[in-house]
Design a protein around this motif. Structure first.
Motif, mmCIF file in Angstrom:
data_model
loop_
_atom_site.group_PDB
_atom_site.id
_atom_site.type_symbol
_atom_site.label_atom_id
_atom_site.label_comp_id
_atom_site.label_asym_id
_atom_site.label_seq_id
_atom_site.Cartn_x
_atom_site.Cartn_y
_atom_site.Cartn_z
ATOM 1 N N SER A 1 17.767 -90.741 4.073
ATOM 2 C CA SER A 1 16.849 -89.615 3.979
ATOM 3 C C SER A 1 15.657 -89.932 3.097
ATOM 4 O O SER A 1 14.621 -89.304 3.210
ATOM 5 C CB SER A 1 17.578 -88.387 3.440
ATOM 6 O OG SER A 1 17.973 -88.611 2.108
ATOM 7 N N GLY A 2 15.771 -90.854 2.196
ATOM 8 C CA GLY A 2 14.653 -91.223 1.339
ATOM 9 C C GLY A 2 14.622 -90.461 0.034
ATOM 10 O O GLY A 2 14.111 -90.933 -0.938
ATOM 11 N N SER A 3 15.182 -89.263 0.041
ATOM 12 C CA SER A 3 15.226 -88.499 -1.199
ATOM 13 C C SER A 3 16.309 -87.440 -1.085
ATOM 14 O O SER A 3 16.780 -87.107 -0.002
ATOM 15 C CB SER A 3 13.890 -87.824 -1.478
ATOM 16 O OG SER A 3 13.632 -86.836 -0.484
ATOM 17 N N ARG B 1 12.464 -101.558 0.471
ATOM 18 C CA ARG B 1 11.921 -100.904 1.649
ATOM 19 C C ARG B 1 12.813 -99.765 2.075
ATOM 20 O O ARG B 1 13.990 -99.714 1.744
ATOM 21 C CB ARG B 1 11.787 -101.892 2.811
ATOM 22 C CG ARG B 1 10.895 -103.078 2.495
ATOM 23 C CD ARG B 1 9.571 -102.640 2.015
ATOM 24 N NE ARG B 1 8.539 -103.065 2.916
ATOM 25 C CZ ARG B 1 7.315 -102.652 2.854
ATOM 26 N NH1 ARG B 1 6.958 -101.797 1.951
ATOM 27 N NH2 ARG B 1 6.425 -103.075 3.698
ATOM 28 N N TRP B 2 12.252 -98.885 2.849
ATOM 29 C CA TRP B 2 12.991 -97.754 3.378
ATOM 30 C C TRP B 2 13.933 -98.244 4.466
ATOM 31 O O TRP B 2 13.566 -99.051 5.313
ATOM 32 C CB TRP B 2 11.996 -96.738 3.934
ATOM 33 C CG TRP B 2 12.616 -95.581 4.620
ATOM 34 C CD1 TRP B 2 13.215 -94.532 4.031
ATOM 35 C CD2 TRP B 2 12.701 -95.367 6.025
ATOM 36 N NE1 TRP B 2 13.664 -93.649 4.967
ATOM 37 C CE2 TRP B 2 13.364 -94.147 6.210
ATOM 38 C CE3 TRP B 2 12.290 -96.082 7.132
ATOM 39 C CZ2 TRP B 2 13.628 -93.621 7.457
ATOM 40 C CZ3 TRP B 2 12.545 -95.560 8.376
ATOM 41 C CH2 TRP B 2 13.216 -94.338 8.528
ATOM 42 N N ASN B 3 15.144 -97.756 4.431
ATOM 43 C CA ASN B 3 16.136 -98.120 5.447
ATOM 44 C C ASN B 3 16.230 -97.009 6.484
ATOM 45 O O ASN B 3 16.298 -95.830 6.139
ATOM 46 C CB ASN B 3 17.518 -98.321 4.811
ATOM 47 C CG ASN B 3 17.533 -99.486 3.868
ATOM 48 O OD1 ASN B 3 16.826 -100.472 4.082
ATOM 49 N ND2 ASN B 3 18.309 -99.385 2.805
ATOM 50 N N ARG B 4 16.275 -97.415 7.764
ATOM 51 C CA ARG B 4 16.405 -96.427 8.826
ATOM 52 C C ARG B 4 17.739 -95.706 8.659
ATOM 53 O O ARG B 4 18.757 -96.319 8.378
ATOM 54 C CB ARG B 4 16.335 -97.103 10.183
ATOM 55 C CG ARG B 4 16.379 -96.099 11.330
ATOM 56 C CD ARG B 4 16.114 -96.765 12.658
ATOM 57 N NE ARG B 4 14.749 -97.268 12.779
ATOM 58 C CZ ARG B 4 13.683 -96.509 13.013
ATOM 59 N NH1 ARG B 4 13.808 -95.221 13.099
ATOM 60 N NH2 ARG B 4 12.497 -97.045 13.146
ATOM 61 N N GLY C 1 21.355 -88.910 5.625
ATOM 62 C CA GLY C 1 21.744 -89.729 4.488
ATOM 63 C C GLY C 1 22.261 -91.077 4.957
ATOM 64 O O GLY C 1 22.242 -91.406 6.130
ATOM 65 N N LYS C 2 22.735 -91.895 4.008
ATOM 66 C CA LYS C 2 23.255 -93.217 4.379
ATOM 67 C C LYS C 2 24.583 -93.035 5.074
ATOM 68 O O LYS C 2 25.428 -92.278 4.642
ATOM 69 C CB LYS C 2 23.410 -94.083 3.143
ATOM 70 C CG LYS C 2 22.088 -94.552 2.604
ATOM 71 C CD LYS C 2 22.302 -95.720 1.689
ATOM 72 C CE LYS C 2 20.951 -96.179 1.250
ATOM 73 N NZ LYS C 2 20.782 -97.567 1.337
ATOM 74 N N THR C 3 24.743 -93.757 6.176
ATOM 75 C CA THR C 3 26.010 -93.667 6.931
ATOM 76 C C THR C 3 26.635 -95.012 7.021
ATOM 77 O O THR C 3 26.043 -96.033 6.893
ATOM 78 C CB THR C 3 25.777 -93.100 8.327
ATOM 79 O OG1 THR C 3 24.761 -93.879 8.982
ATOM 80 C CG2 THR C 3 25.315 -91.640 8.227
#
Length: 121
Positions: free
Chosen positions: A110-112, A104-107, A119-121
């Motif tokens: 960015s997804g791509s 699943r998409w994580n809040r 981005g992931k923090t």
């Protein structure tokens, strides 16, 4: 051609008759082609009747299935002198994954690449 040639062709009865005969030949060829097409079409089988149409299986409509897949590893040759041939490879490039839980998409992600998010923090 110039204007004089057109005037000569228009006033010459042989030219007019040649044009009429040419037009009649073309019209006759078109009529012949249409009749031939009708004759060929009449020899073909007609469309299927209602009872000849395909029907659903007794189990109902077939639905698509979703499953998570993972890639097959490419087998390595035993030594550098051995060559892999097509029959050494598996038939499919992927196999069914053990984990069927959908990613699943994580809040906050960015997804791509270049999606504009932090981005992931």
């Amino acid at each position: 051609m110039n204007v004089i040639a057109y005037q000569a062709a228009a006033t010459n009865p042989a030219g007019v008759i040649a044009l009429l005969i040419g037009g009649l030949l073309i019209a006759g060829a078109l009529v012949w082609a249409v009749r031939l097409g009708i004759k060929v079409r009449s020899r073909e089988p007609g469309p299927p009747r209602r009872h000849e149409q395909p029907t659903l299986p007794e189990s109902g409509p077939v639905h698509e299935t979703r499953e998570m897949r993972e890639p097959n590893e490419v087998p390595r040759a035993a030594d550098e002198s051995e060559r892999l041939t097509p029959h050494d490879l598996r038939s499919s490039g992927s196999r069914r994954s053990e984990n069927q839980k959908r990613r699943r998409w994580n809040r906050g992600s960015s997804g791509s690449f270049g999606g504009g998010g932090p981005g992931k923090t």
